[in-house]
Design a protein around this motif. Structure first.
Motif, PDB file in Angstrom:
ATOM      1  N   TYR A  32       4.634  -1.075 -11.055  1.00  0.00           N
ATOM      2  CA  TYR A  32       5.608   0.475 -10.987  1.00  0.00           C
ATOM      3  C   TYR A  32       6.139   0.301  -9.944  1.00  0.00           C
ATOM      4  O   TYR A  32       6.236  -0.290  -9.388  1.00  0.00           O
ATOM      5  N   ARG A  94       5.151  -1.903  -7.220  1.00  0.00           N
ATOM      6  CA  ARG A  94       3.471  -1.398  -7.038  1.00  0.00           C
ATOM      7  C   ARG A  94       3.072  -2.014  -8.374  1.00  0.00           C
ATOM      8  O   ARG A  94       3.044  -1.884  -9.119  1.00  0.00           O
ATOM      9  N   GLY A  95       1.632  -2.743  -7.453  1.00  0.00           N
ATOM     10  CA  GLY A  95       0.948  -2.686  -8.748  1.00  0.00           C
ATOM     11  C   GLY A  95      -0.121  -1.734  -8.648  1.00  0.00           C
ATOM     12  O   GLY A  95       0.269  -0.518  -8.518  1.00  0.00           O
ATOM     13  N   TYR A 100      -3.231  -1.106  -4.309  1.00  0.00           N
ATOM     14  CA  TYR A 100      -2.108  -1.339  -4.739  1.00  0.00           C
ATOM     15  C   TYR A 100      -1.611  -0.219  -4.201  1.00  0.00           C
ATOM     16  O   TYR A 100      -1.482   0.686  -4.629  1.00  0.00           O
ATOM     17  N   ASN A 101      -1.605   0.093  -2.436  1.00  0.00           N
ATOM     18  CA  ASN A 101      -0.658   1.314  -2.465  1.00  0.00           C
ATOM     19  C   ASN A 101       0.425   1.426  -1.806  1.00  0.00           C
ATOM     20  O   ASN A 101       1.704   2.168  -1.895  1.00  0.00           O
ATOM     21  N   LYS A 102       0.769   0.069  -1.007  1.00  0.00           N
ATOM     22  CA  LYS A 102       2.393   0.170  -0.357  1.00  0.00           C
ATOM     23  C   LYS A 102       3.380  -0.792  -1.183  1.00  0.00           C
ATOM     24  O   LYS A 102       2.741  -1.081  -2.714  1.00  0.00           O
ATOM     25  N   LEU A 103       4.174  -0.237  -0.722  1.00  0.00           N
ATOM     26  CA  LEU A 103       5.531  -0.720  -1.301  1.00  0.00           C
ATOM     27  C   LEU A 103       6.260  -2.031  -0.774  1.00  0.00           C
ATOM     28  O   LEU A 103       5.450  -1.946  -0.108  1.00  0.00           O
ATOM     29  N   PHE A 105       9.365  -3.936  -1.194  1.00  0.00           N
ATOM     30  CA  PHE A 105      10.663  -4.029  -1.191  1.00  0.00           C
ATOM     31  C   PHE A 105      11.301  -5.139  -1.477  1.00  0.00           C
ATOM     32  O   PHE A 105      11.277  -5.964  -0.697  1.00  0.00           O
TER      33      PHE A 105
END
Lengths: 115, 115
Positions: A32, A94-95, A100-103, A105
Motif C-alpha cells: 500500500y 505499508r505492507g 503491517y500497521n505502521k507507515l 516514510f
C-alpha cells in the motif's frame, strides 16, 4: 524490511510547468503506498494512496501518482504546478497482512514552485 | 468534521523532567498511532493502539517512553526523564479501522524542546 527512498531533497519547478516528485520503495509482497504533504508548522495532510487496480491514482489538489511494480516506484505528479504547491512531500509504504500497521516514510522532498 | 487534535502545540521542558502529550483522534476512529519526526526527517513510528490496547509498541525507543489509551479514544504519550535527544515533533494519527489500506489522518503535532 520495508523502506522508502525519496532520492531528491529538493525539486524546483516554475509555476505552470509539470512537476514530478520521485519515490521508490522496498516491501515484501504488494504494497500500500501513500503520499502526504506537510506545510510549515502543520501536520501531514493526506494526498492520495494506491491500494490495488489502476496504476494511475488521482488525489487531492490535482495531484496524481503512478504505481510501477517493476520499478518499485510511486512517483507523484501534477500537470501544472502552482506556487501554493510549495511544501514538503512525503511518500510512505505499508505492507499487507497481519502486523503491517505502521507507515514507513521517506525522508521527504521539498518542492519549491517559482513564479 | 473535526480532525485529529493534539495538545499542547508546543512544550519546552528541562532535561530530566516528565512530560505528557495528548492526542484526541477523529471521532469513531478505532486505530491510533504515534510517530516522531526529527528535524529534516520523515516521521518514525512509535506505537499503535487498536481500541484500548497497544497492538504494536515496537517503535518506542526505550522504557522512558510509554503511552496509554484507557477508554479507546484519547491517548497520552508519556516521556520520563526527558533527554535533549527527545526534542522532536510528536505526531498522532488515527484511522477508522486498522489495516494497511486505511488512511491515517494526522494531527498538527506537538513540538517538544528539551533544554
Amino acid at each position: 524490511a520495508q523502506s522508502v527512498a525519496q532520492p531528491e531533497d529538493q525539486v524546483n519547478v516554475a509555476e505552470g510547468n509539470p512537476l514530478t516528485v520521485k519515490c521508490t520503495y522496498s516491501v515484501s509482497g504488494n504494497p500500500y503506498l501513500f503520499w502526504y504533504v506537510q506545510y510549515p508548522n502543520r501536520g501531514l495532510q493526506f494526498l492520495l494512496k494506491y491500494i490495488t487496480g489502476d496504476n494511475l491514482v488521482k488525489g487531492s489538489y490535482g495531484f496524481e501518482a503512478e504505481f510501477n511494480k517493476s520499478q518499485t516506484s510511486f512517483h507523484l505528479k501534477k500537470p501544472s504546478a502552482l506556487v501554493s504547491d510549495s511544501a514538503l512531500y512525503f511518500c510512505a509504504v505499508r505492507g499487507r497482512g497481519g502486523g503491517y500497521n505502521k507507515l514507513i516514510f521517506g525522508a521527504g522532498t521539498r518542492l519549491a514552485v517559482h513564479p | 468534521g473535526a480532525g485529529v487534535s493534539q495538545t499542547p502545540s508546543n512544550k519546552v521542558t528541562e532535561k530530566g523532567k516528565y512530560v505528557e502529550l495528548r492526542c484526541d483522534p477523529i471521532s469513531g476512529h478505532t486505530a491510533l498511532y504515534w510517530y516522531r519526526q526529527s528535524l529534516g526527517q520523515g516521521p518514525e513510528f512509535l506505537i499503535y493502539f487498536q481500541g484500548t490496547g497497544a497492538a504494536d509498541d515496537s517503535g518506542l525507543p526505550n522504557d522512558r517512553f510509554f503511552a496509554v489509551r484507557p477508554e479507546g479514544s484519547v491517548s497520552t504519550l508519556k516521556i520520563q526523564r526527558t533527554e535533549r535527544g527527545d526534542s522532536a515533533v510528536y505526531l498522532c494519527a488515527s484511522s477508522l479501522e486498522p489495516g494497511g489500506a486505511e488512511t491515517q489522518y494526522f494531527g498538527p503535532g506537538t513540538r517538544l524542546l528539551v533544554l
